[in-house]
Design a protein around this motif. Structure first.
Motif, PDB file in Angstrom:
ATOM      1  N   GLN A  26     -13.011  -0.042  -0.908  1.00  0.00           N
ATOM      2  CA  GLN A  26     -13.197   1.010  -1.895  1.00  0.00           C
ATOM      3  C   GLN A  26     -11.849   1.579  -2.360  1.00  0.00           C
ATOM      4  N   THR A  27     -10.944   1.792  -1.423  1.00  0.00           N
ATOM      5  CA  THR A  27      -9.639   2.366  -1.749  1.00  0.00           C
ATOM      6  C   THR A  27      -8.780   1.378  -2.527  1.00  0.00           C
ATOM      7  N   TRP A  28      -8.696   0.124  -2.047  1.00  0.00           N
ATOM      8  CA  TRP A  28      -7.973  -0.911  -2.796  1.00  0.00           C
ATOM      9  C   TRP A  28      -8.588  -1.079  -4.182  1.00  0.00           C
ATOM     10  N   GLN A  86      -7.229   9.388  -0.842  1.00  0.00           N
ATOM     11  CA  GLN A  86      -8.673   9.169  -0.887  1.00  0.00           C
ATOM     12  C   GLN A  86      -9.404  10.442  -1.300  1.00  0.00           C
ATOM     13  N   TRP A 142       0.841  -1.206   0.000  1.00  0.00           N
ATOM     14  CA  TRP A 142       0.000   0.000   0.000  1.00  0.00           C
ATOM     15  C   TRP A 142       0.876   1.255   0.000  1.00  0.00           C
ATOM     16  N   THR A 147      -2.788   8.360   3.035  1.00  0.00           N
ATOM     17  CA  THR A 147      -3.964   7.620   2.579  1.00  0.00           C
ATOM     18  C   THR A 147      -5.164   8.561   2.484  1.00  0.00           C
ATOM     19  N   LEU A 182     -12.994   9.554  -2.836  1.00  0.00           N
ATOM     20  CA  LEU A 182     -13.518   8.419  -2.079  1.00  0.00           C
ATOM     21  C   LEU A 182     -13.826   8.876  -0.652  1.00  0.00           C
ATOM     22  N   TRP A 204      -8.908  10.966  -4.983  1.00  0.00           N
ATOM     23  CA  TRP A 204      -9.670   9.984  -5.753  1.00  0.00           C
ATOM     24  C   TRP A 204     -11.180  10.122  -5.532  1.00  0.00           C
ATOM     25  N   ALA A 240      -6.928   1.774   4.183  1.00  0.00           N
ATOM     26  CA  ALA A 240      -6.988   1.164   2.860  1.00  0.00           C
ATOM     27  C   ALA A 240      -7.965  -0.006   2.949  1.00  0.00           C
ATOM     28  N   TYR A 291     -10.167   1.048  -6.077  1.00  0.00           N
ATOM     29  CA  TYR A 291      -9.785   2.115  -6.996  1.00  0.00           C
ATOM     30  C   TYR A 291      -8.341   1.935  -7.451  1.00  0.00           C
TER      31      TYR A 291
END
Length: 189
Positions: free
Chosen positions: A121-123, A107, A69, A103, A112, A110, A118, A125
């Motif tokens: 939703q984050t992973w 986010q 990550w 992070t 989010l 992006w 993480a 994307y």
């Protein structure tokens, strides 16, 4: 990334052979999630990570999954709590205050939910930024060599035939220090 020198091709072949040997030993199911023990996937690689487990300051905070990550944060040029970009030196496999801040920054960029973790939703994307590196090596060891194409830089990783993701530690991909993206192992520097 479309132009490669002979040295790069030779380095890629050597790294591929080294990873092939290690992957032959490591057997894991192709299903994703923390229960599989590693960041993993199957089928189309662009939807592998949306069902991964959450990593955060309180969940799998010291792991190779966190290290992967952090490589994504580095590739994206995410900002730490001091406003400076995440660097390769920040990649240590420990989900601390700077990783949480970076992070959140990512986010927000992006669009989010911003929680500093993480999660799915984050992973999910992030995996939309995976690309094939070279079809010529796809069948060399039963896996796929991919690149993560971030906003600031890219890095290589492998999705083995058994679905487990492998990445190289540090900002170069030819240092021989590859790591399995494990939720339970912490071997990153």
């Amino acid at each position: 990334m479309t132009f490669r020198t002979t040295k790069t091709r030779v380095t890629t072949a050597v790294v591929t052979a080294a990873v092939a040997g290690a992957l032959a030993i490591a057997a894991a199911p192709a299903s994703a999630s923390i229960s599989s023990g590693s960041v993993s996937g199957g089928g189309d690689f662009t939807n592998d990570w949306g069902d991964e487990g959450t990593i955060s300051a309180s969940s799998h905070a010291n792991s190779n999954a966190t290290c992967l990550w952090q490589q994504i944060l580095w590739a994206e040029g995410a900002k730490k709590s001091n406003g400076k970009a995440y660097t390769a030196a920040d990649v240590d496999g420990r989900f601390g205050a700077n990783t949480t801040a970076a992070t959140k920054n990512l986010q927000s960029r992006w669009h989010l939910g911003v929680d500093g973790k993480a999660g799915n939703q984050t992973w999910g994307y992030a995996d939309s930024k995976l690309r094939f590196y070279d079809y010529a090596y796809e069948y060399a060891f039963g896996g796929k060599i991919l690149t993560y194409s971030g906003a600031a830089r890219s890095f290589y990783l492998v999705r083995a035939e058994n679905g487990v993701y492998v990445f190289w530690e540090g900002s170069t991909n030819d240092n021989g220090k590859y790591r399995f993206a494990s939720y339970t192992s912490h071997t990153c520097a």
